[in-house]
Motif scaffolding. Structure first.
Motif, PDB file in Angstrom:
ATOM      1  N   TYR A   1       0.834  -1.200   0.000  1.00 29.60           N
ATOM      2  CA  TYR A   1       0.000   0.000   0.000  1.00 29.60           C
ATOM      3  C   TYR A   1       0.876   1.259   0.000  1.00 29.60           C
ATOM      4  N   GLU A   2       1.900   1.259   0.835  1.00 29.49           N
ATOM      5  CA  GLU A   2       2.817   2.399   0.914  1.00 29.49           C
ATOM      6  C   GLU A   2       3.584   2.586  -0.401  1.00 29.49           C
ATOM      7  N   ILE A   3       3.978   1.495  -1.007  1.00 29.28           N
ATOM      8  CA  ILE A   3       4.670   1.573  -2.302  1.00 29.28           C
ATOM      9  C   ILE A   3       3.756   2.190  -3.348  1.00 29.28           C
ATOM     10  N   GLY A   4       2.501   1.755  -3.385  1.00 29.43           N
ATOM     11  CA  GLY A   4       1.532   2.299  -4.343  1.00 29.43           C
ATOM     12  C   GLY A   4       1.268   3.778  -4.129  1.00 29.43           C
ATOM     13  N   GLN A   5       1.088   4.169  -2.860  1.00 26.73           N
ATOM     14  CA  GLN A   5       0.850   5.586  -2.546  1.00 26.73           C
ATOM     15  C   GLN A   5       2.035   6.445  -2.994  1.00 26.73           C
ATOM     16  N   THR A   6       3.222   5.973  -2.717  1.00 28.07           N
ATOM     17  CA  THR A   6       4.422   6.727  -3.071  1.00 28.07           C
ATOM     18  C   THR A   6       4.579   6.837  -4.578  1.00 28.07           C
ATOM     19  N   ALA A   7       4.312   5.743  -5.278  1.00 29.51           N
ATOM     20  CA  ALA A   7       4.428   5.754  -6.742  1.00 29.51           C
ATOM     21  C   ALA A   7       3.440   6.735  -7.363  1.00 29.51           C
ATOM     22  N   ILE A   8       2.210   6.754  -6.871  1.00 26.99           N
ATOM     23  CA  ILE A   8       1.206   7.685  -7.408  1.00 26.99           C
ATOM     24  C   ILE A   8       1.595   9.128  -7.111  1.00 26.99           C
ATOM     25  N   ALA A   9       2.063   9.390  -5.889  1.00 24.62           N
ATOM     26  CA  ALA A   9       2.479  10.754  -5.536  1.00 24.62           C
ATOM     27  C   ALA A   9       3.628  11.215  -6.433  1.00 24.62           C
ATOM     28  N   MET A  10       4.561  10.319  -6.718  1.00 25.56           N
ATOM     29  CA  MET A  10       5.680  10.675  -7.601  1.00 25.56           C
ATOM     30  C   MET A  10       5.191  10.923  -9.024  1.00 25.56           C
ATOM     31  N   LEU A  11       4.265  10.096  -9.485  1.00 23.66           N
ATOM     32  CA  LEU A  11       3.724  10.249 -10.834  1.00 23.66           C
ATOM     33  C   LEU A  11       2.995  11.583 -10.987  1.00 23.66           C
ATOM     34  N   VAL A  12       2.210  11.950  -9.994  1.00 20.88           N
ATOM     35  CA  VAL A  12       1.491  13.232 -10.038  1.00 20.88           C
ATOM     36  C   VAL A  12       2.487  14.386 -10.102  1.00 20.88           C
ATOM     37  N   LYS A  13       3.554  14.314  -9.316  1.00 23.83           N
ATOM     38  CA  LYS A  13       4.574  15.372  -9.374  1.00 23.83           C
ATOM     39  C   LYS A  13       5.208  15.447 -10.759  1.00 23.83           C
ATOM     40  N   LEU A  14       5.514  14.301 -11.356  1.00 23.02           N
ATOM     41  CA  LEU A  14       6.118  14.301 -12.689  1.00 23.02           C
ATOM     42  C   LEU A  14       5.158  14.887 -13.726  1.00 23.02           C
ATOM     43  N   ILE A  15       3.890  14.519 -13.633  1.00 21.27           N
ATOM     44  CA  ILE A  15       2.893  15.049 -14.572  1.00 21.27           C
ATOM     45  C   ILE A  15       2.783  16.568 -14.437  1.00 21.27           C
ATOM     46  N   ASN A  16       2.885  17.068 -13.207  1.00 23.14           N
ATOM     47  CA  ASN A  16       2.790  18.507 -12.960  1.00 23.14           C
ATOM     48  C   ASN A  16       4.138  19.225 -13.091  1.00 23.14           C
ATOM     49  N   ALA A  17       5.121  18.535 -13.604  1.00 22.67           N
ATOM     50  CA  ALA A  17       6.469  19.079 -13.802  1.00 22.67           C
ATOM     51  C   ALA A  17       7.070  19.615 -12.501  1.00 22.67           C
ATOM     52  N   GLU A  18       6.752  18.975 -11.389  1.00 27.41           N
ATOM     53  CA  GLU A  18       7.325  19.343 -10.093  1.00 27.41           C
ATOM     54  C   GLU A  18       8.544  18.462  -9.823  1.00 27.41           C
ATOM     55  N   PRO A  19       9.502  18.998  -9.107  1.00 27.74           N
ATOM     56  CA  PRO A  19      10.699  18.188  -8.820  1.00 27.74           C
ATOM     57  C   PRO A  19      10.387  17.074  -7.812  1.00 27.74           C
ATOM     58  N   LEU A  20      11.058  15.953  -7.998  1.00 27.31           N
ATOM     59  CA  LEU A  20      10.928  14.844  -7.054  1.00 27.31           C
ATOM     60  C   LEU A  20      11.944  15.027  -5.935  1.00 27.31           C
ATOM     61  N   GLU A  21      11.538  14.706  -4.730  1.00 29.79           N
ATOM     62  CA  GLU A  21      12.471  14.791  -3.603  1.00 29.79           C
ATOM     63  C   GLU A  21      13.581  13.749  -3.754  1.00 29.79           C
ATOM     64  N   SER A  22      13.229  12.605  -4.296  1.00 27.28           N
ATOM     65  CA  SER A  22      14.201  11.537  -4.523  1.00 27.28           C
ATOM     66  C   SER A  22      13.679  10.636  -5.634  1.00 27.28           C
ATOM     67  N   ARG A  23      14.593  10.133  -6.429  1.00 30.38           N
ATOM     68  CA  ARG A  23      14.213   9.205  -7.499  1.00 30.38           C
ATOM     69  C   ARG A  23      14.346   7.763  -7.034  1.00 30.38           C
ATOM     70  N   HIS A  24      15.004   7.570  -5.911  1.00 33.81           N
ATOM     71  CA  HIS A  24      15.223   6.217  -5.379  1.00 33.81           C
ATOM     72  C   HIS A  24      14.700   6.165  -3.948  1.00 33.81           C
ATOM     73  N   ILE A  25      13.819   5.229  -3.698  1.00 32.50           N
ATOM     74  CA  ILE A  25      13.215   5.101  -2.373  1.00 32.50           C
ATOM     75  C   ILE A  25      13.347   3.650  -1.923  1.00 32.50           C
ATOM     76  N   LEU A  26      13.751   3.456  -0.699  1.00 32.83           N
ATOM     77  CA  LEU A  26      13.847   2.118  -0.131  1.00 32.83           C
ATOM     78  C   LEU A  26      12.694   1.910   0.843  1.00 32.83           C
TER      79      LEU A  26
END
Length: 74
Positions: free
Chosen positions: A37-62
């Motif tokens: 669930y956490e992986i899915g939430q994080t992936a969607i949040a990152m995707l929304v930022k990319l779509i909105n041309a916002e910078p990602l805090e990190s490209r690699h998450i453990l």
């Protein structure tokens, strides 16, 4: 079984992803559970930022997995 080895006694067996039936195997299967669930939430949040041309805090998450110890590992 052909070598007369018993999982959990003579050899340890582990799976990945903690499928629901793992606890019902005989012997029950030790697995690694990922926080899906956490992986899915994080992936969607990152995707929304990319779509909105916002910078990602990190490209690699453990993500920290959880070891679920059952009979197959002794």
């Amino acid at each position: 079984y052909e070598l007369d080895l018993q999982p959990g006694r003579d050899v340890a067996v582990a799976g990945y992803d903690d499928i629901p039936t793992a606890q019902y195997f005989r012997p029950s299967l030790t697995t690694v559970r990922m926080p899906l669930y956490e992986i899915g939430q994080t992936a969607i949040a990152m995707l929304v930022k990319l779509i909105n041309a916002e910078p990602l805090e990190s490209r690699h998450i453990l993500f920290k997995p959880k070891l679920i110890v059952r009979e197959s590992s002794g």
